[in-house]
Design an enzyme around this catalytic site. Sequence first.
Site, mmCIF file in Angstrom:
data_model
loop_
_atom_site.group_PDB
_atom_site.id
_atom_site.type_symbol
_atom_site.label_atom_id
_atom_site.label_comp_id
_atom_site.label_asym_id
_atom_site.label_seq_id
_atom_site.Cartn_x
_atom_site.Cartn_y
_atom_site.Cartn_z
ATOM 1 N N ARG A 116 0.830 -1.209 0.000
ATOM 2 C CA ARG A 116 0.000 0.000 0.000
ATOM 3 C C ARG A 116 0.867 1.262 0.000
ATOM 4 N NH1 ARG A 116 -2.209 -3.739 -1.095
ATOM 5 N NH2 ARG A 116 -4.131 -4.646 -0.283
ATOM 6 N N SER A 135 -10.991 -0.792 2.952
ATOM 7 C CA SER A 135 -10.102 -1.025 4.094
ATOM 8 C C SER A 135 -9.547 0.298 4.596
ATOM 9 C CB SER A 135 -8.955 -1.953 3.696
ATOM 10 O OG SER A 135 -9.441 -3.209 3.299
ATOM 11 N N GLU A 167 -4.781 3.405 5.783
ATOM 12 C CA GLU A 167 -4.550 3.256 4.349
ATOM 13 C C GLU A 167 -5.157 4.441 3.616
ATOM 14 O OE1 GLU A 167 -6.049 0.083 0.992
ATOM 15 O OE2 GLU A 167 -5.393 -0.713 2.926
#
Length: 344
Positions: free
Chosen positions: A161, A231, A327
């Site tokens: 990520r 997420s 994230e």
Amino acid sequence: MMDSVSLKPLNTFAIDAKAKHVVTAHTEAELLILWRQATARKLPVLVLGGGSNVLFLENYAGTALLNRIKGIAVSEDADAWYVHAGAGELWDDLVNACLDLSIPGLENLALIPGYVGSAPIQNIGAYGVELQQFCEYVDVIQLETSVKRRLSAAECQFGYRESIFKHDLCEHYAIVAVGLRLTKSWRPVLHYGALTYLDTRRVTPRQIYDTVCAARRSKLPDPTLTGNAGSFFKNPVISAFETEHLLRCYPDVPHYIQPDGKVKLAAGWLIECCGLKGYQLDGAAVHDKQMLVLINTGKTSGSNIAALARYVRRQVADRFAIWLEPEVRFISAQGEVDAVEVIS
């Protein structure tokens, strides 16, 4: 262009923040012209895709510049297909376009919201596959100089990520296209979740796509119905030594050994163990099926989502001595801010 425009339809969290102006670019030339016009007002400019991975903490004091540069071109040689996609293409449309052309490889990344231009920023990943496995290059424009560059996958500095676009190239650059290399020696990736039940010998790329879609729809809230950004936290990665200690205390913790010997944990499991399933705070909530997802239950604010994230992070740290990292990118009045600092 309008003054004081609601950003609610432009972010999947459905946060009703406002921007001073909203403009849309359909070509690289338009992108540069609109950026110059916006900066001439001495106000900040935010280049925005689908708003699928941002959290507006407050009203934005400048111009939201929507990148809608489209176009998909495909070439091939004996070994692979080469796909060049404009940043303004919807990611899932690109996945489907490839499958319709009998080009496999992206099927595990089915139904990920957002636009192609956002994919390399986060190095999107799902069901055992990450963008970096296929990304050959990313085309960017330095907005102040109008200079266009083609960054190789190595120059993108992809990680979990992570990419250079979240750091050195996070300001004054706009992604305008992404180039992918999809090998003709395709092999299905079926070692994650519902995919493990598929027959490796007979499965088709479209069957994998459909299975991933069904799994995502069963676990994740539809952002068109419930505001969310997928997420919210990264799955933490810890050392083998830390994992050994954790397993002594929690033998059933899901853990996945990485190529470098480190171990990835399931953040959702950690959150659920803290008793936070469905936990609500001022209209923000932990999703009751996938604890990695924070949701807007109706009309909450970005600051309330951040407050919930801070509480979740503290609870996990108190119990496991593991600090979760967001994230999602946090946007303040003047632009992006350090999300970890905000919820620390």
